[in-house]
Design an enzyme around this catalytic site. Structure first.
Site, PDB file in Angstrom:
ATOM      1  N   HIS A 127       5.343  -2.608   4.708  1.00  0.00           N
ATOM      2  CA  HIS A 127       5.802  -1.987   3.467  1.00  0.00           C
ATOM      3  C   HIS A 127       7.014  -2.797   2.990  1.00  0.00           C
ATOM      4  CE1 HIS A 127       7.664   1.191   0.990  1.00  0.00           C
ATOM      5  NE2 HIS A 127       6.539   1.869   1.064  1.00  0.00           N
ATOM      6  N   ASP A 204       8.668   0.848  12.279  1.00  0.00           N
ATOM      7  CA  ASP A 204       8.632   1.719  11.117  1.00  0.00           C
ATOM      8  C   ASP A 204       7.521   2.746  11.360  1.00  0.00           C
ATOM      9  OD1 ASP A 204       7.872   2.909   8.747  1.00  0.00           O
ATOM     10  OD2 ASP A 204       7.785   1.054   7.591  1.00  0.00           O
ATOM     11  N   GLN A 207       4.429   6.047   8.628  1.00  0.00           N
ATOM     12  CA  GLN A 207       3.028   6.394   8.427  1.00  0.00           C
ATOM     13  C   GLN A 207       2.404   6.985   9.692  1.00  0.00           C
ATOM     14  OE1 GLN A 207       0.692   7.183   5.689  1.00  0.00           O
ATOM     15  NE2 GLN A 207       2.229   5.691   5.075  1.00  0.00           N
ATOM     16  N   LYS A 230       6.520  12.540   4.594  1.00  0.00           N
ATOM     17  CA  LYS A 230       5.164  12.110   4.948  1.00  0.00           C
ATOM     18  C   LYS A 230       4.553  13.051   5.988  1.00  0.00           C
ATOM     19  CE  LYS A 230       5.285   7.824   2.924  1.00  0.00           C
ATOM     20  NZ  LYS A 230       5.538   6.413   3.204  1.00  0.00           N
ATOM     21  N   CYS A 368       3.182  -0.885  -2.272  1.00  0.00           N
ATOM     22  CA  CYS A 368       4.434  -1.420  -1.721  1.00  0.00           C
ATOM     23  C   CYS A 368       4.160  -2.395  -0.580  1.00  0.00           C
ATOM     24  CB  CYS A 368       5.361  -0.319  -1.218  1.00  0.00           C
ATOM     25  SG  CYS A 368       5.916   0.778  -2.500  1.00  0.00           S
TER      26      CYS A 368
HETATM   27  C1  LIG Z   1       6.372   5.508   2.986  1.00  0.00           C
HETATM   28  C2  LIG Z   1       6.621   4.356   3.847  1.00  0.00           C
HETATM   29  C3  LIG Z   1       7.870   3.721   3.840  1.00  0.00           C
HETATM   30  C4  LIG Z   1       8.997   4.129   2.928  1.00  0.00           C
HETATM   31  O1  LIG Z   1       9.413   5.408   3.194  1.00  0.00           O
HETATM   32  P1  LIG Z   1      10.495   6.120   2.227  1.00  0.00           P
HETATM   33  O2  LIG Z   1      10.335   7.557   2.572  1.00  0.00           O
HETATM   34  O3  LIG Z   1      10.067   5.812   0.819  1.00  0.00           O
HETATM   35  O4  LIG Z   1      11.817   5.562   2.554  1.00  0.00           O
HETATM   36  C5  LIG Z   1       8.043   2.660   4.702  1.00  0.00           C
HETATM   37  N1  LIG Z   1       7.067   2.247   5.514  1.00  0.00           N
HETATM   38  C6  LIG Z   1       5.863   2.835   5.542  1.00  0.00           C
HETATM   39  C7  LIG Z   1       4.825   2.341   6.492  1.00  0.00           C
HETATM   40  C8  LIG Z   1       5.596   3.898   4.707  1.00  0.00           C
HETATM   41  O5  LIG Z   1       4.402   4.484   4.738  1.00  0.00           O
END
Ligand SMILES: *Cc1c(COP(=O)(O)O)cnc(C)c1O
Length: 410
Positions: A127, A204, A207, A230, A368
């Site tokens: 992302h 990260d 997801q 999420k 993104c």
């Molecule tokens: C949604 C997402 C982000 C960004 O998260 P925010 O809540 O917008 O800060 C980063 N990485 C992944 C894999 C995502 O799905």
């Protein structure tokens, strides 16, 4: 051992989500944009309303009753997060505004540790929020950003990852699950191999958190990030997990109230963890609701959720692939319920627009993750992402909608 549930009572679960009753363009809403944000159950909404109705106050400061109640609820939420992710100490849970904030906090802190010629590794399927802060870090420090490539299925090429690792590698960052492709990455292998060359790892987990209960101690990861919105929580709140030894070393990201021990005009000393990284008044109701969202998911059970979503994924994949000219991007062996696709000769935006007219919410564009689109040499995809409150009937509605769009546009 408890009873293994093979399927969810989705009809009952759907009653928890008021928004799922609404109509869009005269049709029942079919919400398939869960990878962008999930919907919020009444149980979590109630927690937010209760906070503002009954004990809205600033935390950690007041001696009065409301402030104490708010502080207790906020710290209890921190403990719920700690327990959920099997984190050794509550101090290792930093509340942030979300994943983006969490990654920037770490990237900013690493400015003081990197020097020219150091290497940092990023996966090809990140992302933008797990790319741009590191590019900025590389520019500031003279470190070199290298990319772990992926193959046509949307899986990381692990042989090349191992070749890229060296004594020069200081930091490796990768998502647990790709938001654009659904790929579940082999993060344990990435973490262990990185540690062997002395590199720190940030995963990260934005997801992954709605689908997989990640165990921070078992993973032995250095940093892990989550966004509450999420996983059925509110927007504007999330978590940075960091190993205590790292959080102690990292400089604070923002200065202000709450993060200090003592302030004079000569010198300020910083507060202990976690407050050192929590400057200013946080999203108090959001933090409490983040804890409530984890309660909600745990009461259903993440394993049951993952199992049901896998059923939906298989069902939807099969039905969509029956449509002539439809190609799915992201066919990794291990993936979650995200389907990115295009139909030959049609722009993804046009499909998304027609689906919206039918009440079906999908995402179109680069999600993104522009480097992934460049890799496949496409402008973007249509992305349908399924949650545990979606049904097979909704998949059928999607498939009918896509067929209709195809007939109209070709
Ligand atoms: C949604 C997402 C982000 C960004 O998260 P925010 O809540 O917008 O800060 C980063 N990485 C992944 C894999 C995502 O799905």
């Amino acid at each position: 051992m408890g009873m293994v549930r093979t399927s969810l009572d989705v009809a009952t679960i759907r009653k928890d989500f008021p928004i799922l009753n609404r109509e869009v363009n005269g049709r029942p809403l079919v919400y398939l944009d869960n990878a962008a944000t999930s919907q919020t159950p009444q149980q979590v909404i109630d927690v937010i309303v209760d906070y503002y109705h009954n004990y809205n106050a600033n935390i950690h400061r007041g001696v009065h009753a409301l402030s104490q109640e708010a502080t207790d609820a906020y710290e209890e939420a921190r403990q719920k997060i700690q327990k959920h992710f099997n984190i050794a100490k509550a101090d290792e849970v930093i509340f942030t505004s979300g994943t983006t904030h969490a990654i920037n906090l770490v990237a900013n802190g690493f400015s003081s540790f990197l020097k020219t010629g150091d290497e940092i590794l990023v996966s090809a399927m990140e992302h933008h929020s797990n790319i741009v802060p590191w590019q900025m870090l590389a520019e500031r420090t003279g470190a070199v950003l290298k990319v772990i490539p992926m193959n046509q299925n949307g899986e990381l090429v692990m042989e090349q990852f191992h070749e890229l690792l060296s004594e020069k590698t200081q930091l490796v960052f990768c998502n647990h699950i790709s938001n654009a492709l659904g790929t579940i990455n082999p993060i344990k292998e990435i973490i262990d191999a990185s540690h062997e060359v002395g590199a720190a790892v940030l995963i990260d987990g934005a997801q992954a958190a709605p689908h997989i209960k990640a165990d921070m101690q078992a993973l032995d990861v250095d940093f892990y990030t989550v966004s509450a919105h999420k996983l059925c929580g509110p927007t504007g709140v999330g978590m940075l997990y960091g190993k205590e030894e790292w959080l102690k070393k990292l400089p604070p990201y923002q200065g202000g109230g709450e993060m200090i021990a003592e302030v004079t005009f000569e010198k300020t000393t910083y507060a202990d963890l976690p407050h050192k990284f929590e400057a200013g008044t946080p999203n108090i109701a959001g933090g409490i609701a983040f804890g409530a969202a984890l309660d909600y998911l745990n009461q259903i059970g993440l394993e049951a959720i993952a199992q049901y979503e896998e059923e939906l994924l298989k069902y939807a994949t099969k039905k969509l692939l029956d449509i002539e000219g439809l190609k799915i991007y992201g066919t990794a062996e291990k993936k979650t319920s995200v389907i990115s696709f295009n139909i030959k000769g049609i722009h993804p935006y046009d499909i998304g627009t027609i689906l919206d007219k039918l009440g079906i919410a999908v995402r179109t564009g680069h999600h993104c993750a522009q480097p992934i689109m460049d890799f496949y040499q496409i402008p973007g995809t249509v992305r349908a992402s399924f949650s545990f409150y979606n049904t097979k009937e909704e998949v059928d509605t999607l498939v009918e909608g896509v067929k209709r769009a195809r007939n109209m546009l070709l």
